[in-house]
Design a protein around this motif. Structure first.
Motif, mmCIF file in Angstrom:
data_model
loop_
_atom_site.group_PDB
_atom_site.id
_atom_site.type_symbol
_atom_site.label_atom_id
_atom_site.label_comp_id
_atom_site.label_asym_id
_atom_site.label_seq_id
_atom_site.Cartn_x
_atom_site.Cartn_y
_atom_site.Cartn_z
ATOM 1 N N THR A 39 -41.572 -13.647 6.926
ATOM 2 C CA THR A 39 -40.419 -14.026 6.390
ATOM 3 C C THR A 39 -39.242 -14.381 7.171
ATOM 4 O O THR A 39 -39.375 -14.578 8.640
ATOM 5 C CB THR A 39 -39.898 -12.698 5.669
ATOM 6 O OG1 THR A 39 -39.579 -11.826 6.565
ATOM 7 C CG2 THR A 39 -40.926 -12.354 4.555
ATOM 8 N N MET B 257 -35.440 -14.388 8.248
ATOM 9 C CA MET B 257 -34.068 -13.898 8.208
ATOM 10 C C MET B 257 -33.027 -14.818 8.610
ATOM 11 O O MET B 257 -33.186 -16.010 9.582
ATOM 12 C CB MET B 257 -33.798 -12.911 9.325
ATOM 13 C CG MET B 257 -34.707 -11.432 9.225
ATOM 14 S SD MET B 257 -34.036 -10.383 7.848
ATOM 15 C CE MET B 257 -32.684 -9.800 8.662
ATOM 16 N N ARG C 100 -32.869 -12.938 3.458
ATOM 17 C CA ARG C 100 -34.344 -13.015 3.813
ATOM 18 C C ARG C 100 -35.145 -13.778 2.769
ATOM 19 O O ARG C 100 -35.205 -13.623 1.726
ATOM 20 C CB ARG C 100 -34.813 -11.398 3.549
ATOM 21 C CG ARG C 100 -35.935 -11.491 4.529
ATOM 22 C CD ARG C 100 -36.464 -9.917 4.650
ATOM 23 N NE ARG C 100 -37.862 -9.903 5.096
ATOM 24 C CZ ARG C 100 -38.422 -8.687 5.326
ATOM 25 N NH1 ARG C 100 -37.823 -7.297 5.118
ATOM 26 N NH2 ARG C 100 -39.440 -8.432 5.701
ATOM 27 N N THR D 43 -38.807 -15.196 1.520
ATOM 28 C CA THR D 43 -39.748 -14.766 1.341
ATOM 29 C C THR D 43 -40.722 -15.962 0.803
ATOM 30 O O THR D 43 -40.343 -16.482 -0.354
ATOM 31 C CB THR D 43 -40.003 -13.396 0.402
ATOM 32 O OG1 THR D 43 -39.327 -12.355 0.829
ATOM 33 C CG2 THR D 43 -41.439 -12.968 0.432
ATOM 34 N N THR E 142 -30.245 -8.596 2.636
ATOM 35 C CA THR E 142 -30.840 -7.543 2.989
ATOM 36 C C THR E 142 -29.628 -6.506 3.643
ATOM 37 O O THR E 142 -28.423 -6.930 3.176
ATOM 38 C CB THR E 142 -31.177 -7.801 4.546
ATOM 39 O OG1 THR E 142 -30.044 -8.193 5.280
ATOM 40 C CG2 THR E 142 -32.265 -9.074 4.527
ATOM 41 N N PRO F 84 -37.063 -4.177 9.089
ATOM 42 C CA PRO F 84 -37.435 -5.190 7.737
ATOM 43 C C PRO F 84 -38.294 -4.420 6.695
ATOM 44 O O PRO F 84 -38.186 -4.569 5.569
ATOM 45 C CB PRO F 84 -38.250 -6.326 8.207
ATOM 46 C CG PRO F 84 -38.971 -5.975 9.545
ATOM 47 C CD PRO F 84 -37.769 -4.966 10.133
ATOM 48 N N ASN G 242 -35.263 -1.760 5.583
ATOM 49 C CA ASN G 242 -34.087 -2.649 5.334
ATOM 50 C C ASN G 242 -32.911 -1.755 5.839
ATOM 51 O O ASN G 242 -31.915 -1.575 5.074
ATOM 52 C CB ASN G 242 -34.226 -2.923 3.779
ATOM 53 C CG ASN G 242 -32.925 -3.814 3.655
ATOM 54 O OD1 ASN G 242 -32.456 -4.553 4.224
ATOM 55 N ND2 ASN G 242 -32.526 -3.765 2.052
#
Length: 174
Positions: A32, A34, A48, A50, A65, A104, A107
């Motif tokens: 992922t 950030m 974030r 994905t 996040t 992560p 979170n």
């Protein structure tokens, strides 16, 4: 003699961009991405990205996040060996002399205890991940000229590090 031809890549816009201005992009170990939410004064929010089920970032989805404890812009950042994200300082914002770690999976952001006594500020310090998993930080205004700080992710501590040869300032260096 072999001749290699380099192929130029191409840029393509994301199908689903983040909901606001983003910067300070970091690829996490889980694939992922950030990105700091720059829409509101240097964080503290993050996005974030994905990738989709085929691994495509073009069709990926953005999510918000948990926010950092402090705002920061132009700061040290390192993806730790265990997949967490370490950030320290910032040239701008309320976190110039602080550090925190993002998990992560949970979170959550965890504050790192204050730096060694006399440390004036990290500001836009440089940082590097060491082979043992610790992080070496070169603050702009160290307690001693040329001083560095070591972050130990196992203990969640900052301690005085070695002095840079000839004490040179590492402002805005990488």
């Amino acid at each position: 003699v072999s001749i290699t031809t380099e192929v130029a890549g191409t840029w393509a816009p994301l199908i689903h961009p983040p909901s606001g201005s983003a910067g300070h992009f970091l690829l996490l170990s889980d694939g992922t991405v950030m990105a700091e939410n720059l829409s509101a004064d240097d964080g503290p929010g993050w996005y974030r990205l994905t990738p989709d089920s085929n691994g495509s970032y073009l069709n990926g989805t953005w999510s918000a996040t948990a926010p950092m404890h402090y705002t920061r812009l132009d700061f040290s950042s390192i993806v730790l060996k265990d997949g967490r994200l370490f950030v320290a300082g910032g040239e701008y914002g309320s976190g110039t002399n602080s550090a925190e770690v993002y998990d992560p999976v949970a979170n959550t952001w965890t504050l790192v205890p204050p730096p060694p006594a006399g440390q004036a500020a990290f500001y836009d310090s440089g940082a590097v991940l060491l082979a043992n998993g610790n992080v070496l930080i070169a603050p702009v205004y160290p307690a001693t000229y040329g001083g560095t700080v070591i972050y130990n992710p196992t203990l969640n501590t900052l301690s005085a590090g070695p002095t840079i040869l000839n004490g040179y300032d590492q402002d805005e260096a990488s």
